[in-house]
Every structure is written in C-alpha cells, then in structure tokens.
Write an enzyme that holds these catalytic residues in place. Structure first.
Site, mmCIF file in Angstrom:
data_model
loop_
_atom_site.group_PDB
_atom_site.id
_atom_site.type_symbol
_atom_site.label_atom_id
_atom_site.label_comp_id
_atom_site.label_asym_id
_atom_site.label_seq_id
_atom_site.Cartn_x
_atom_site.Cartn_y
_atom_site.Cartn_z
ATOM 1 N N ALA A 248 6.008 -19.786 -100.709
ATOM 2 C CA ALA A 248 6.519 -19.139 -101.931
ATOM 3 C C ALA A 248 7.327 -17.864 -101.682
ATOM 4 C CB ALA A 248 5.411 -18.857 -102.953
ATOM 5 N N ALA A 249 7.553 -17.504 -100.420
ATOM 6 C CA ALA A 249 8.368 -16.302 -100.155
ATOM 7 C C ALA A 249 9.798 -16.521 -100.670
ATOM 8 C CB ALA A 249 8.382 -15.981 -98.669
ATOM 9 N N GLY A 250 10.330 -17.713 -100.427
ATOM 10 C CA GLY A 250 11.675 -18.025 -100.926
ATOM 11 C C GLY A 250 11.692 -18.032 -102.446
ATOM 12 N N ASP A 251 10.620 -18.510 -103.030
ATOM 13 C CA ASP A 251 10.563 -18.581 -104.506
ATOM 14 C C ASP A 251 10.523 -17.193 -105.123
ATOM 15 O OD1 ASP A 251 10.508 -21.327 -104.309
ATOM 16 O OD2 ASP A 251 8.328 -21.389 -104.189
HETATM 17 O O1 RIB Z 1 8.275 -23.098 -102.085
HETATM 18 C C1 RIB Z 1 6.893 -23.273 -101.939
HETATM 19 C C2 RIB Z 1 6.446 -24.400 -102.791
HETATM 20 O O2 RIB Z 1 7.090 -25.573 -102.347
HETATM 21 C C3 RIB Z 1 4.970 -24.692 -102.686
HETATM 22 O O3 RIB Z 1 4.217 -24.002 -103.648
HETATM 23 C C4 RIB Z 1 4.909 -26.201 -102.812
HETATM 24 O O4 RIB Z 1 4.302 -26.610 -103.975
HETATM 25 C C5 RIB Z 1 6.359 -26.674 -102.776
HETATM 26 O O5 RIB Z 1 6.817 -26.992 -104.005
#
Ligand code: RIB
Length: 303
Positions: A248-251
């Site tokens: 989730a760092a990219g998110d």
């Molecule tokens: O970017 C991380 C996410 O990628 C995770 O939470 C996983 O669910 C995938 O969708």
C-alpha cells in the site's frame, strides 16, 4: 459533490510473513498469517480521507463478511459510498507475501471487483461529471475502466491513473490521462523500455509524455519519484525509513498526491508530500492499517 472520486477495488489481503520468498517448488516455514483490508482502490480512497480530502468511493463488494468489513471502514472514515454496489460474487481476496526486508509479492483474485460492469457505469455517469479529480487503477475490468476514463475526460474531469497491475495501454487512453503514476516495473511494461537506471526511467517517462500523458510521476520506492511534464523534469528524493511492510505504499503515495494537487500545490511539492506518505506507510503492517493521517505526515515532515 466529492472533489476526489475513486473508482476502484476492494481486496481482503491474506498476508503471510516470511524471512525469504520460497523458490518454485520449495516449501518454507513462515512467521505469521494475518488478514488485512486492502485493495488498491480503497487503499487510495482511505489515504485521501485520512489526509482530510473530500472523497467518494465507487466500486463493488460481495454480500459477505469481508464486504461488511469494508462497508464499516467506509462509514468509520466518513467516506461517501452511495455508489458502492453489492453482488453475489465474493468480495475479492489476495495472497500477499512479505519478506524480511518488507518487500511484497501479491496475487489478487478479483471476484466482486470484476462484477462492476457497464450497467454500474451508467449508474455513476452523472456523478462522474461532478468530480474534480478521478482516481483509477487497473484492478477492475479493463474495458469498463477505459470507458470511464473516456467519459470522464469528455466531461472535463482530471484523471489520475495508477496503472497497477500493469498492462500495456493504447495511446488513445494514455493520451487523455492527466496524471500517470507507474512504478518502475509498470513504466517498463507500459513503454516496453528498460527502467533499471534513473536515466532509463527518465527516457521511458519522456516516451509516455510523447504519447500525450500530461504528467508522469514515476515512483522509485525509497529513492523517491520522478515528476515529468512537457515543461519540467525533476527527481524528488524519498525519505529513509525502516521498511517493515511495503504493501500500500504506492497507494498512499497516490492518495497523498491527489490531495496535494487538488489543494493547488505545485507538482514538486505534491510529490514531496506523497513521498512522505509512502515512506510512513512502509513502517507499519497491513494495507489500510498502515495509512497515516495528515497530522502524522506533517509531524514527520517537520523534523
Ligand atoms: O497495492 C497494494 C494492494 O494491492 C494490496 O492491498 C492488495 O490488495 C492489492 O490490491
């Protein structure tokens, strides 16, 4: 009317922690197996919310326990969710592996996320017209995602596309994206070019600009990011932190970038803020549990 709208995925992550990833055919003993709510779409949406952004989530959940977990999260985070639909397929799940360096390998089973189709698109069409910035990833059906991009562009909505998981995209689509945020692997897949060095990242980003992408923000993990437009190209350094879990760092980077841009900050300042959010995310375990608040980011940046 939400300023930022995320159309994207929900995924319940089954996270196995291990010293090193197994080789093909190898069995290893791991350290723990835990469930964390994640999915690129909702991770980006919750990041926006925790940073104080006005955000709406659009997507598809199953009518199951995992779906209920996400419905509760949206409620707790005060995220508008009128257009989070439900279907008979299960909520998506993923197998996530984390090694001792916090690096990850992820396999997502899309299930409900892939039930968001053209019927749902028609239902959200009017809503799309009212948002300022639309955030998308590639974890939903590709044909539907592309049509959402076309429509949003025709309504004059700015589009931030996080091209993950990466697939090759037509120039017709790339050419109407305002902000494209690939990591090095995704940049290589999108351009067919090698992205092993900073110079190669630069050349590949320029290639995307030549396809019509307005702004490329290539994320380079702990090294930071490259922000490129027709007028300027700048490497913006990342922050050194101890990585526990990079999921989730990219998110969170994307969520923070969206917030900073919609607040009117210049691109390099927005990327700096997003670098801080991404850095702090890797210091905690899990996807949604690792997303920090604005107060935490500001404290981190003031040191
Ligand atoms: O970017 C991380 C996410 O990628 C995770 O939470 C996983 O669910 C995938 O969708």
């Amino acid at each position: 009317m939400a300023k930022i709208t995320v159309v994207g995925s929900f995924v319940m992550d089954n996270v196995a922690k291990m010293q090193k990833f197994p080789e093909i055919g190898e069995t290893i003993l791991g350290e723990s197996l835990e469930l964390f709510p994640g999915g690129k779409g909702v991770n980006q949406c919750v990041s926006v919310a925790r940073l104080g952004g006005d955000v709406e989530m659009i997507g598809m959940l199953g009518k199951d326990g995992n779906g209920d977990v996400f419905r509760q999260i949206l409620k707790d985070e005060n995220i508008k969710s009128e257009y989070v639909f439900s279907c008979d397929k299960p909520t998506a799940v993923a197998q996530v592996q984390i090694n001792a360096d916090g690096q990850n390998r992820i396999c997502v089973i899309p299930s409900a996320n892939y039930e968001f189709g053209f019927d749902e698109l028609e239902k959200i069409d009017e809503r799309l017209k009212t948002t300022k910035l639309l955030i998308l990833q590639l974890e939903m059906r590709l044909d539907v995602t592309k049509e959402i991009i076309r429509r949003a562009h025709s309504y004059g909505v700015k589009i931030l596309l996080n091209p993950a998981p990466a697939v090759k995209l037509e120039k017709e689509i790339l050419g109407i994206v305002d902000y494209l945020t690939p990591n090095e692997t995704e940049l290589s897949i999108l351009t067919g070019m090698s992205t092993d060095t900073d110079e190669e990242v630069l050349q590949a980003s320029k290639r995307l600009l030549s396809y019509g992408v307005k702004t490329v923000v290539a994320t380079l993990g702990g090294r930071g990011a490259l922000a490129a437009t027709e007028d300027s190209i700048e490497f913006i350094k990342g922050y050194k932190v101890k990585a526990i879990d990079t999921v989730a760092a990219g998110d969170s980077f994307n969520g923070a970038l969206a917030v900073a841009l919609t607040e009117g900050n210049p691109l390099n300042e927005a990327v700096k803020f997003a670098n801080a959010m991404g850095a702090l995310t890797v210091t905690k375990r899990g996807a949604i549990p690792s997303l920090h608040t604005r107060k935490e980011i500001e404290e981190f940046l003031s040191f």
